[in-house]
Design a protein around this motif. Sequence first.
Motif, PDB file in Angstrom:
ATOM      1  N   MET A   1       0.830  -1.210   0.000  1.00  0.00           N
ATOM      2  CA  MET A   1       0.000   0.000   0.000  1.00  0.00           C
ATOM      3  C   MET A   1       0.864   1.260   0.000  1.00  0.00           C
ATOM      4  O   MET A   1       2.018   1.238   0.420  1.00  0.00           O
ATOM      5  N   SER A   2       0.281   2.349  -0.452  1.00  0.00           N
ATOM      6  CA  SER A   2       0.979   3.629  -0.436  1.00  0.00           C
ATOM      7  C   SER A   2       1.169   4.109   0.999  1.00  0.00           C
ATOM      8  O   SER A   2       0.389   3.768   1.892  1.00  0.00           O
ATOM      9  N   GLN A   3       2.206   4.895   1.205  1.00  0.00           N
ATOM     10  CA  GLN A   3       2.436   5.471   2.518  1.00  0.00           C
ATOM     11  C   GLN A   3       1.777   6.843   2.614  1.00  0.00           C
ATOM     12  O   GLN A   3       1.686   7.580   1.628  1.00  0.00           O
ATOM     13  N   VAL A   4       1.304   7.170   3.803  1.00  0.00           N
ATOM     14  CA  VAL A   4       0.683   8.467   4.063  1.00  0.00           C
ATOM     15  C   VAL A   4       1.400   9.092   5.250  1.00  0.00           C
ATOM     16  O   VAL A   4       1.437   8.498   6.336  1.00  0.00           O
ATOM     17  N   LEU A   5       1.975  10.268   5.051  1.00  0.00           N
ATOM     18  CA  LEU A   5       2.683  10.933   6.131  1.00  0.00           C
ATOM     19  C   LEU A   5       1.694  11.635   7.068  1.00  0.00           C
ATOM     20  O   LEU A   5       0.796  12.351   6.614  1.00  0.00           O
ATOM     21  N   VAL A   6       1.871  11.412   8.350  1.00  0.00           N
ATOM     22  CA  VAL A   6       1.060  12.061   9.379  1.00  0.00           C
ATOM     23  C   VAL A   6       2.008  12.822  10.298  1.00  0.00           C
ATOM     24  O   VAL A   6       2.939  12.235  10.859  1.00  0.00           O
ATOM     25  N   VAL A   7       1.794  14.113  10.440  1.00  0.00           N
ATOM     26  CA  VAL A   7       2.637  14.923  11.320  1.00  0.00           C
ATOM     27  C   VAL A   7       2.055  14.860  12.727  1.00  0.00           C
ATOM     28  O   VAL A   7       0.916  15.273  12.955  1.00  0.00           O
ATOM     29  N   THR A  82      11.834  11.063  -0.046  1.00  0.00           N
ATOM     30  CA  THR A  82      12.344   9.689   0.065  1.00  0.00           C
ATOM     31  C   THR A  82      11.235   8.657   0.251  1.00  0.00           C
ATOM     32  O   THR A  82      11.439   7.473  -0.030  1.00  0.00           O
ATOM     33  N   THR A  83      10.068   9.098   0.720  1.00  0.00           N
ATOM     34  CA  THR A  83       8.976   8.145   0.980  1.00  0.00           C
ATOM     35  C   THR A  83       7.903   8.166  -0.092  1.00  0.00           C
ATOM     36  O   THR A  83       7.054   7.264  -0.136  1.00  0.00           O
ATOM     37  N   THR A  84       7.908   9.185  -0.964  1.00  0.00           N
ATOM     38  CA  THR A  84       6.890   9.367  -2.009  1.00  0.00           C
ATOM     39  C   THR A  84       5.485   9.041  -1.489  1.00  0.00           C
ATOM     40  O   THR A  84       4.841   8.091  -1.940  1.00  0.00           O
ATOM     41  N   PRO A  85       4.985   9.804  -0.526  1.00  0.00           N
ATOM     42  CA  PRO A  85       3.692   9.498   0.078  1.00  0.00           C
ATOM     43  C   PRO A  85       2.519   9.773  -0.850  1.00  0.00           C
ATOM     44  O   PRO A  85       2.617  10.559  -1.794  1.00  0.00           O
ATOM     45  N   ALA A  86       1.405   9.117  -0.551  1.00  0.00           N
ATOM     46  CA  ALA A  86       0.174   9.368  -1.291  1.00  0.00           C
ATOM     47  C   ALA A  86      -0.486  10.653  -0.823  1.00  0.00           C
ATOM     48  O   ALA A  86      -1.279  11.262  -1.547  1.00  0.00           O
ATOM     49  N   VAL A 143       1.716  15.871  -4.509  1.00  0.00           N
ATOM     50  CA  VAL A 143       1.302  15.111  -3.330  1.00  0.00           C
ATOM     51  C   VAL A 143       0.279  15.938  -2.556  1.00  0.00           C
ATOM     52  O   VAL A 143       0.587  17.060  -2.138  1.00  0.00           O
ATOM     53  N   PRO A 144      -0.936  15.435  -2.336  1.00  0.00           N
ATOM     54  CA  PRO A 144      -1.927  16.213  -1.582  1.00  0.00           C
ATOM     55  C   PRO A 144      -1.435  16.537  -0.176  1.00  0.00           C
ATOM     56  O   PRO A 144      -1.009  15.643   0.558  1.00  0.00           O
ATOM     57  N   VAL A 145      -1.449  17.813   0.176  1.00  0.00           N
ATOM     58  CA  VAL A 145      -1.131  18.258   1.529  1.00  0.00           C
ATOM     59  C   VAL A 145      -2.433  18.753   2.140  1.00  0.00           C
ATOM     60  O   VAL A 145      -3.053  19.688   1.620  1.00  0.00           O
ATOM     61  N   ILE A 146      -2.865  18.109   3.216  1.00  0.00           N
ATOM     62  CA  ILE A 146      -4.200  18.357   3.765  1.00  0.00           C
ATOM     63  C   ILE A 146      -4.108  18.644   5.255  1.00  0.00           C
ATOM     64  O   ILE A 146      -3.472  17.886   6.002  1.00  0.00           O
ATOM     65  N   THR A 147      -4.725  19.738   5.691  1.00  0.00           N
ATOM     66  CA  THR A 147      -4.847  19.974   7.129  1.00  0.00           C
ATOM     67  C   THR A 147      -6.279  19.636   7.537  1.00  0.00           C
ATOM     68  O   THR A 147      -7.230  19.961   6.828  1.00  0.00           O
ATOM     69  N   VAL A 148      -6.408  18.984   8.684  1.00  0.00           N
ATOM     70  CA  VAL A 148      -7.701  18.483   9.139  1.00  0.00           C
ATOM     71  C   VAL A 148      -8.053  19.105  10.489  1.00  0.00           C
ATOM     72  O   VAL A 148      -7.217  19.147  11.402  1.00  0.00           O
ATOM     73  N   LYS A 149      -9.280  19.569  10.613  1.00  0.00           N
ATOM     74  CA  LYS A 149      -9.723  20.163  11.873  1.00  0.00           C
ATOM     75  C   LYS A 149      -9.783  19.113  12.987  1.00  0.00           C
ATOM     76  O   LYS A 149     -10.212  17.977  12.748  1.00  0.00           O
TER      77      LYS A 149
END
Length: 315
Positions: A1-7, A82-86, A143-149
């Motif tokens: 599966m693709s990786q998703v970065l979470v800060v 380096t991670t090429t996140p989704a 790469v979609p950069v999304i901020t979530v409430k």
Amino acid sequence: MSQVLVVADLVDGAVGKPTLELLTLAGRIGDPVVVVFGEATGAVAARLGEYGATRVLTVTDPAVTDYLVAPKAEALAQIAATTTPAAVLVTSGAEGKEVAARLAVKLGSGLITDAIDVAADGSTTQSVFAGSYAVHASVTQGVPVITVKPNAVTPEPAAATPAVESFAVTISDQAKGARIVAVEPKQASGRPELSEAAVVVSGGRGTGGNFDEVEQLADSLGAAVGASRAAVDSGWYPHAYQVGQTGKTVSPQLYIAAGISGAIQHRAGMQTSKAIVAVNKDAEAPIFALADLGVVGDLHTVLPAVAAEVARRRS
């Protein structure tokens, strides 16, 4: 599966609830990979693993904590390379949105802010114009950069055992233009953090400067206290508690607006609350158009009565 970065959003060294929400959303898209600025203790890694984190990348370069947001954006750009996140998910907030914006520019990507939901295909839902419309949007470039409430979704456990890895970054001198020279801890109130609270009781001009009843009801409900811009500008409550366009954005399960007229600037900060209760002496106050339950009355009478009833039922 693709990786998703979470800060990760750590509060006093512990994983904040908004991070767990991001993990739940990230799990819909791919394998959540969490970025922690600083050391990740065993307890932090275990907590992240409970909600689906497959990897934990720690960035311990002093620049990410000694300077303002620019080093964090640079570090994330290097991790993304380096991670090429989704996708990259960040908690909405003053710092989170600035980091996300800088990151999107560095990646040449589209940016979506203040999402309240993220689908498996990376498309988002936003609530706009005081909750009058739901907007569905997708990033079409990079790469979609999304901020979530915060409080947008309910965290869902998804047990995993993440590998903890240190990620070395190179921070440019250009990113070190604003150093943090002092940090003053906020005085503890015993109440939950405003932007993360499930219940918020806010006071406005109608308090007349007396927030005793607002705080009393908040304490009886285990809620956070908020304030309108009018109350803050009048010096009645600290700016750190302001809810609105120029303050904090909240999205609790229950929002109680006491003595707040409901100007569009205030509504922009709380319109995505799941349930809204308004207490105001003015039956024509705009806040009633947004409220699920409206009470026309004096907050100094109504709030103590509600607090007393809550205490009675809990006894």
